[in-house]
Design a protein around this motif. Structure first.
Motif, PDB file in Angstrom:
ATOM      1  N   ALA A  50      13.261   6.285   0.517  1.00  0.00           N
ATOM      2  CA  ALA A  50      14.455   5.475   0.767  1.00  0.00           C
ATOM      3  C   ALA A  50      15.597   6.151   0.023  1.00  0.00           C
ATOM      4  O   ALA A  50      15.440   6.534  -1.130  1.00  0.00           O
ATOM      5  CB  ALA A  50      14.260   4.050   0.264  1.00  0.00           C
ATOM      6  N   MET A  51      16.719   6.353   0.688  1.00  0.00           N
ATOM      7  CA  MET A  51      17.865   7.022   0.070  1.00  0.00           C
ATOM      8  C   MET A  51      18.886   5.978  -0.359  1.00  0.00           C
ATOM      9  O   MET A  51      19.286   5.141   0.455  1.00  0.00           O
ATOM     10  CB  MET A  51      18.550   7.946   1.084  1.00  0.00           C
ATOM     11  CG  MET A  51      17.636   8.969   1.689  1.00  0.00           C
ATOM     12  SD  MET A  51      18.108  10.595   1.091  1.00  0.00           S
ATOM     13  CE  MET A  51      16.768  11.555   1.755  1.00  0.00           C
ATOM     14  N   SER A  52      19.310   6.037  -1.604  1.00  0.00           N
ATOM     15  CA  SER A  52      20.246   5.028  -2.096  1.00  0.00           C
ATOM     16  C   SER A  52      21.472   5.660  -2.728  1.00  0.00           C
ATOM     17  O   SER A  52      21.389   6.738  -3.307  1.00  0.00           O
ATOM     18  CB  SER A  52      19.564   4.135  -3.135  1.00  0.00           C
ATOM     19  OG  SER A  52      18.558   3.379  -2.525  1.00  0.00           O
ATOM     20  N   GLY A  53      22.581   4.960  -2.604  1.00  0.00           N
ATOM     21  CA  GLY A  53      23.810   5.454  -3.196  1.00  0.00           C
ATOM     22  C   GLY A  53      24.860   4.367  -3.269  1.00  0.00           C
ATOM     23  O   GLY A  53      24.611   3.211  -2.918  1.00  0.00           O
ATOM     24  N   LEU A  54      26.030   4.758  -3.771  1.00  0.00           N
ATOM     25  CA  LEU A  54      27.131   3.820  -3.919  1.00  0.00           C
ATOM     26  C   LEU A  54      28.320   4.340  -3.127  1.00  0.00           C
ATOM     27  O   LEU A  54      28.696   5.494  -3.262  1.00  0.00           O
ATOM     28  CB  LEU A  54      27.505   3.715  -5.413  1.00  0.00           C
ATOM     29  CG  LEU A  54      28.482   2.613  -5.780  1.00  0.00           C
ATOM     30  CD1 LEU A  54      27.779   1.253  -5.785  1.00  0.00           C
ATOM     31  CD2 LEU A  54      29.086   2.864  -7.167  1.00  0.00           C
ATOM     32  N   VAL A  60       0.810  -1.224   0.000  1.00  0.00           N
ATOM     33  CA  VAL A  60       0.000   0.000   0.000  1.00  0.00           C
ATOM     34  C   VAL A  60       0.841   1.271   0.000  1.00  0.00           C
ATOM     35  O   VAL A  60       0.340   2.345  -0.298  1.00  0.00           O
ATOM     36  CB  VAL A  60      -0.983   0.073   1.197  1.00  0.00           C
ATOM     37  CG1 VAL A  60      -2.128  -0.883   0.991  1.00  0.00           C
ATOM     38  CG2 VAL A  60      -0.271  -0.165   2.517  1.00  0.00           C
ATOM     39  N   SER A  61       2.113   1.178   0.358  1.00  0.00           N
ATOM     40  CA  SER A  61       2.926   2.387   0.364  1.00  0.00           C
ATOM     41  C   SER A  61       4.175   2.166  -0.450  1.00  0.00           C
ATOM     42  O   SER A  61       4.955   1.257  -0.191  1.00  0.00           O
ATOM     43  CB  SER A  61       3.290   2.777   1.793  1.00  0.00           C
ATOM     44  OG  SER A  61       4.139   3.901   1.773  1.00  0.00           O
ATOM     45  N   GLU A  62       4.334   3.019  -1.455  1.00  0.00           N
ATOM     46  CA  GLU A  62       5.530   2.929  -2.266  1.00  0.00           C
ATOM     47  C   GLU A  62       6.589   3.810  -1.614  1.00  0.00           C
ATOM     48  O   GLU A  62       6.294   4.916  -1.194  1.00  0.00           O
ATOM     49  CB  GLU A  62       5.232   3.441  -3.680  1.00  0.00           C
ATOM     50  CG  GLU A  62       6.258   3.026  -4.708  1.00  0.00           C
ATOM     51  CD  GLU A  62       5.914   3.585  -6.101  1.00  0.00           C
ATOM     52  OE1 GLU A  62       6.817   3.618  -6.935  1.00  0.00           O
ATOM     53  OE2 GLU A  62       4.765   3.969  -6.333  1.00  0.00           O
ATOM     54  N   LYS A  63       7.795   3.282  -1.516  1.00  0.00           N
ATOM     55  CA  LYS A  63       8.885   4.121  -1.028  1.00  0.00           C
ATOM     56  C   LYS A  63       9.590   4.686  -2.254  1.00  0.00           C
ATOM     57  O   LYS A  63      10.019   3.933  -3.128  1.00  0.00           O
ATOM     58  CB  LYS A  63       9.868   3.309  -0.202  1.00  0.00           C
ATOM     59  CG  LYS A  63       9.335   2.939   1.169  1.00  0.00           C
ATOM     60  CD  LYS A  63      10.449   2.866   2.206  1.00  0.00           C
ATOM     61  CE  LYS A  63       9.890   2.528   3.574  1.00  0.00           C
ATOM     62  NZ  LYS A  63      10.866   2.636   4.652  1.00  0.00           N
ATOM     63  N   TYR A  64       9.693   6.012  -2.306  1.00  0.00           N
ATOM     64  CA  TYR A  64      10.320   6.630  -3.459  1.00  0.00           C
ATOM     65  C   TYR A  64      11.823   6.683  -3.256  1.00  0.00           C
ATOM     66  O   TYR A  64      12.307   6.985  -2.166  1.00  0.00           O
ATOM     67  CB  TYR A  64       9.746   8.030  -3.677  1.00  0.00           C
ATOM     68  CG  TYR A  64       8.259   7.980  -3.915  1.00  0.00           C
ATOM     69  CD1 TYR A  64       7.759   7.533  -5.144  1.00  0.00           C
ATOM     70  CD2 TYR A  64       7.363   8.318  -2.913  1.00  0.00           C
ATOM     71  CE1 TYR A  64       6.394   7.452  -5.352  1.00  0.00           C
ATOM     72  CE2 TYR A  64       5.992   8.236  -3.122  1.00  0.00           C
ATOM     73  CZ  TYR A  64       5.509   7.803  -4.340  1.00  0.00           C
ATOM     74  OH  TYR A  64       4.168   7.703  -4.536  1.00  0.00           O
ATOM     75  N   PRO A  65      12.571   6.395  -4.329  1.00  0.00           N
ATOM     76  CA  PRO A  65      14.039   6.385  -4.218  1.00  0.00           C
ATOM     77  C   PRO A  65      14.591   7.792  -4.338  1.00  0.00           C
ATOM     78  O   PRO A  65      14.259   8.528  -5.265  1.00  0.00           O
ATOM     79  CB  PRO A  65      14.465   5.537  -5.412  1.00  0.00           C
ATOM     80  CG  PRO A  65      13.369   5.717  -6.423  1.00  0.00           C
ATOM     81  CD  PRO A  65      12.109   6.046  -5.678  1.00  0.00           C
ATOM     82  N   HIS A  66      15.407   8.204  -3.390  1.00  0.00           N
ATOM     83  CA  HIS A  66      16.060   9.511  -3.411  1.00  0.00           C
ATOM     84  C   HIS A  66      17.549   9.234  -3.504  1.00  0.00           C
ATOM     85  O   HIS A  66      18.106   8.538  -2.668  1.00  0.00           O
ATOM     86  CB  HIS A  66      15.713  10.268  -2.123  1.00  0.00           C
ATOM     87  CG  HIS A  66      16.051  11.732  -2.170  1.00  0.00           C
ATOM     88  ND1 HIS A  66      17.309  12.193  -2.375  1.00  0.00           N
ATOM     89  CD2 HIS A  66      15.262  12.832  -2.038  1.00  0.00           C
ATOM     90  CE1 HIS A  66      17.299  13.537  -2.364  1.00  0.00           C
ATOM     91  NE2 HIS A  66      16.064  13.934  -2.162  1.00  0.00           N
ATOM     92  N   GLY A  67      18.183   9.783  -4.544  1.00  0.00           N
ATOM     93  CA  GLY A  67      19.587   9.471  -4.782  1.00  0.00           C
ATOM     94  C   GLY A  67      20.511  10.086  -3.755  1.00  0.00           C
ATOM     95  O   GLY A  67      20.304  11.213  -3.318  1.00  0.00           O
ATOM     96  N   LEU A  68      21.509   9.318  -3.352  1.00  0.00           N
ATOM     97  CA  LEU A  68      22.544   9.822  -2.449  1.00  0.00           C
ATOM     98  C   LEU A  68      23.835  10.059  -3.224  1.00  0.00           C
ATOM     99  O   LEU A  68      24.870  10.345  -2.640  1.00  0.00           O
ATOM    100  CB  LEU A  68      22.833   8.798  -1.348  1.00  0.00           C
ATOM    101  CG  LEU A  68      22.020   8.906  -0.062  1.00  0.00           C
ATOM    102  CD1 LEU A  68      22.406   7.788   0.881  1.00  0.00           C
ATOM    103  CD2 LEU A  68      22.243  10.260   0.606  1.00  0.00           C
ATOM    104  N   ASP A  69      23.781   9.891  -4.546  1.00  0.00           N
ATOM    105  CA  ASP A  69      25.005   9.987  -5.339  1.00  0.00           C
ATOM    106  C   ASP A  69      25.215  11.366  -5.920  1.00  0.00           C
ATOM    107  O   ASP A  69      26.334  11.765  -6.184  1.00  0.00           O
ATOM    108  CB  ASP A  69      24.972   8.956  -6.476  1.00  0.00           C
ATOM    109  CG  ASP A  69      25.201   7.562  -5.945  1.00  0.00           C
ATOM    110  OD1 ASP A  69      26.003   7.421  -5.003  1.00  0.00           O
ATOM    111  OD2 ASP A  69      24.564   6.635  -6.434  1.00  0.00           O
ATOM    112  N   ARG A  70      24.119  12.109  -6.102  1.00  0.00           N
ATOM    113  CA  ARG A  70      24.219  13.417  -6.744  1.00  0.00           C
ATOM    114  C   ARG A  70      23.312  14.376  -6.024  1.00  0.00           C
ATOM    115  O   ARG A  70      22.264  13.989  -5.509  1.00  0.00           O
ATOM    116  CB  ARG A  70      23.716  13.284  -8.191  1.00  0.00           C
ATOM    117  CG  ARG A  70      24.697  13.727  -9.240  1.00  0.00           C
ATOM    118  CD  ARG A  70      24.003  13.819 -10.587  1.00  0.00           C
ATOM    119  NE  ARG A  70      23.581  15.193 -10.857  1.00  0.00           N
ATOM    120  CZ  ARG A  70      22.757  15.534 -11.833  1.00  0.00           C
ATOM    121  NH1 ARG A  70      22.229  14.608 -12.610  1.00  0.00           N
ATOM    122  NH2 ARG A  70      22.439  16.799 -12.017  1.00  0.00           N
ATOM    123  N   LEU A  71      23.702  15.623  -5.984  1.00  0.00           N
ATOM    124  CA  LEU A  71      22.917  16.652  -5.326  1.00  0.00           C
ATOM    125  C   LEU A  71      21.765  17.063  -6.236  1.00  0.00           C
ATOM    126  O   LEU A  71      21.979  17.648  -7.294  1.00  0.00           O
ATOM    127  CB  LEU A  71      23.833  17.850  -5.035  1.00  0.00           C
ATOM    128  CG  LEU A  71      23.196  19.067  -4.371  1.00  0.00           C
ATOM    129  CD1 LEU A  71      22.613  18.699  -3.026  1.00  0.00           C
ATOM    130  CD2 LEU A  71      24.244  20.172  -4.212  1.00  0.00           C
TER     131      LEU A  71
END
Lengths: 256, 256
Positions: free
Chosen positions: A247-251, A88-99
Motif C-alpha cells: 500500500a502506498m501512502s503519502g501526504l 493472513v496478508s500484511e500490506k507493507y507501507p511504501h512511502g509516497l513522500d520520499r524517494l
C-alpha cells in the motif's frame, strides 16, 4: 392488472433491490475493515465475531459475511476453524513522500532479497533512450529482478540504466542491495528526484506465475524515472507490486 | 542414456524455456508500449505494424503479438480490421503532487458528472468517527457517487463528512460539483492536506457491475482523509478508480 401478476413482478424486483443494497453496504463495510487490517487494528490479527461486527456497524450478519467474503477474495483474510476470521496478508507501507529504495522503505518489516533473473547490456529501445537522454540503440544495462520481503514475492522490477553508470553495477551484490544505494555509491552523488506513475493492472499469466499470485491478480504498476541530484536521468524502472502485499501512502497539499 | 530419451527430455524443456523467455520479452515490450499509449505517443492512436515494432525493438513478431495481446487484455488496445491495432482506452492523468478534486484535475479532459447513489446522515462507525475526530455514532453525511468523465464510469466514491459541515451539502449540486469545492465554499476555508493511501485490488462482482468493468478488473483504490487548512479533518473517502482509465503521476524527492 390482477394482484397475482403485480406480486410476481414486485417480489423479484424487491429481492434484487435488497441484494443490491446489501452489496453496497458490504462494500462500505469492507473498506472500513480493510483500513483496520492494513493498520493493524485487530489485536493478534483476529477479527471480532460476525455478530459483534454487525452490532458495531449496525448491519445484518449477512452483510458482514459478504464484506468478509470480499476481503477473503482479496487475499487479506482467511477463516480458520476454531479461531475465526484472521488476517493472513500484511500490506507493507511504501512511502509516497520520499524517494526511497525498497530495502530502505521496508527495513522495519524485514529483509529484502532480489532474485536477479537477467542482467546485461542491451541496445536501448527508442522510448528508453529518449527518457534517459541517450542516442537510440546506445547500450543500457537491463536488470530484471524478482524482489522478496522475508522470502515472499513482493515485486517484479525491470530496470534500464545508462551503460557508463550501469557498467559499474555488473558484479555488485544486486541480490542484497537496492540499485538506488549502488547508484549513489558509484556516482558519488545522491539521487535527486523521480517522476512516478502509478496504475492498477491485472497480472498477465506469466507475471502472475513469477509473482506466485493468482492469474489476473491486481498489480500496482509503478513506472519511475529517477535522476541524480545534478538532474541527469539514470534509472528507468517498471515495477509490478503484488496488490495484496503493498500500500502506498503519502501526504498531499492543497497549495504547493 | 540412449539419445532418444535425452531428446525426449530436452525438447520440452527447451521449448518451455523459449516460451518463458518470450513471455519475459513480451512483458518488457508491453511496458514500453503502455507508456507510449498513456502519453499519446502513437499519432492518431494507431500503432505501427507488428513487423515495424519488432524491427524497432529487435524482437520477433511472435513477441510483438504477445505484448499486444497483453495490452488488449488490459483493455488499452483493440485490433480493428483494415486499420490495425488502435488505442481504445485513454488513461487520464491524476496528479499526485497537489490535492485536487476530480473535476479540477481532469478539466482539460472533459466533463465530470456524478450519479448520486446515496446521500444522507448515518451514525459514524467507530473507525470513521475516530479519523474524523468525532464521538462514536455521531451523525455523519454519507455520500455514494458514481463519477463519470464524458459519460464513461471512472470511479465509485464513498464519502463521510462530519454533519455540521455535511448538512450544508444536502441540496447542493452534487451532480456537477466536486465535494472539495463545496467544502471550501461552505466552510469559507481552503483545504489543507490529505493523507492518502493507494492500493491495487480486484473489483468484486458488484463494484465491477457499477463501474461497468469486467468482473475482477484491477481497480486503483484511493483512501483519502482530507483536512481543512486549520487542520480539522472533514472528508474521509474510499475511491475505486477503474484501472484502465486512470494513472496517478507525481514527483518524489530524495531529500525532503
Amino acid at each position: 392488472m390482477p394482484a397475482e401478476r403485480i406480486r410476481e413482478h414486485t417480489v423479484p424486483v424487491a429481492a434484487a433491490r435488497r441484494r443490491r443494497l446489501r452489496a453496497d453496504q458490504a462494500r462500505q463495510l469492507a473498506d472500513l475493515l480493510r483500513h483496520q487490517v492494513r493498520t493493524g487494528g485487530f489485536p493478534g490479527g483476529v477479527l471480532p465475531l460476525e455478530g459483534a461486527i454487525g452490532h458495531d456497524y449496525r448491519v445484518s450478519r449477512n452483510t458482514v459475511r459478504q464484506a468478509l467474503d470480499l476481503l477473503r477474495t482479496e487475499g487479506l483474510l482467511e477463516r480458520q476453524p476454531g479461531v475465526g476470521t484472521v488476517v493472513v496478508s500484511e500490506k507493507y507501507p511504501h512511502g509516497l513522500d520520499r524517494l526511497q529504495g525498497l530495502a530502505e522503505t521496508l527495513h522495519e518489516h524485514g529483509d529484502v532479497t532480489n532474485e536477479v533473473r537477467t542482467v546485461g547490456p542491451v541496445p536501448a529501445p527508442a522510448p528508453v533512450a529518449r527518457r534517459l537522454g541517450l542516442v537510440e540503440h546506445a547500450d543500457v544495462l537491463y536488470i530484471e529482478r524478482l524482489r522478496r520481503l522475508n522470502g515472499l514475492p513482493l515485486s517484479l522490477d525491470l530496470t534500464y540504466i545508462p551503460m557508463d553508470v550501469g557498467a559499474g553495477l555488473i558484479g555488485c551484490d544486486l541480490e542484497n542491495t537496492d540499485v538506488f544505494r549502488l547508484l549513489e555509491t558509484l556516482t558519488g552523488q545522491s539521487l535527486g528526484t523521480a517522476e512516478i506513475t502509478l496504475e492498477a493492472v491485472n497480472a498477465d499469466v506469466h507475471s502472475a506465475a513469477v509473482l506466485e499470485a493468482p492469474r489476473g491478480a491486481a498489480v500496482l504498476m509503478l513506472e519511475r524515472l529517477t535522476s541524480l541530484s545534478d538532474g541527469r536521468p539514470v534509472d528507468l524502472e517498471f515495477i509490478r507490486f503484488r496488490g495484496d502485499r503493498i500500500a502506498m501512502s503519502g501526504l498531499l497539499r492543497r497549495t504547493l
